[in-house]
Scaffold this motif. Structure first.
Motif: not given
Ligand code: FES
Length: 129
Positions: A32-39, A60-65, A102-110
């Protein structure tokens, strides 16, 4: 963000490529992204030094998906050396939009899920730099 890139991200968000799970994956990893809990979970089927098939699942959010959709498209069929060498910079370039820290974490989660699953590489890619 310009119109082209907004559309590009939204398209991958609304119609994610390689979405779902694999029946009998060789590797599966979920983080998951520890900042938002998205997995995000990524399943891989490997063969002859390549990624034979790949799927991602999760929320996840639009960016992470969009990033997961784009990344899975890029690694499908690719040699494992190529996947290993796939860098944080390439991921961000493929997304094509500037991201705040912060959005960098979304972009790099995958990418984090993929590398941790394949190579046990922990931590955010490139964070130690
Ligand atoms: Fe959760 Fe982007 S806000 S992964």
């Amino acid at each position: 963000m310009d119109d082209f890139h907004r559309e590009f991200i939204l398209d991958h968000y609304k119609r994610p490529r390689n979405f779902g799970t694999l029946e009998d994956p060789d590797i599966t990893n979920e983080e998951d992204n520890p900042f938002c809990g998205d997995r995000i979970r990524i399943d891989l089927k490997l063969g002859e030094g390549r990624v034979v098939d790949v799927r991602f699942d999760g929320r996840g959010c639009a960016i992470s998906t969009a990033a997961a959709s784009i990344l899975t498209d890029k690694v499908k069929g690719a040699p494992l050396e190529r996947v290993r060498a796939f860098s944080k910079e390439e991921m961000l370039e493929a997304l094509g939009i500037p991201l705040s820290p912060i959005r960098l974490k979304c972009g790099l989660l995958a990418l984090k899920v993929l590398k941790a699953g394949l190579y046990g590489i922990k931590g955010w890619p490139g964070e130690e730099e």
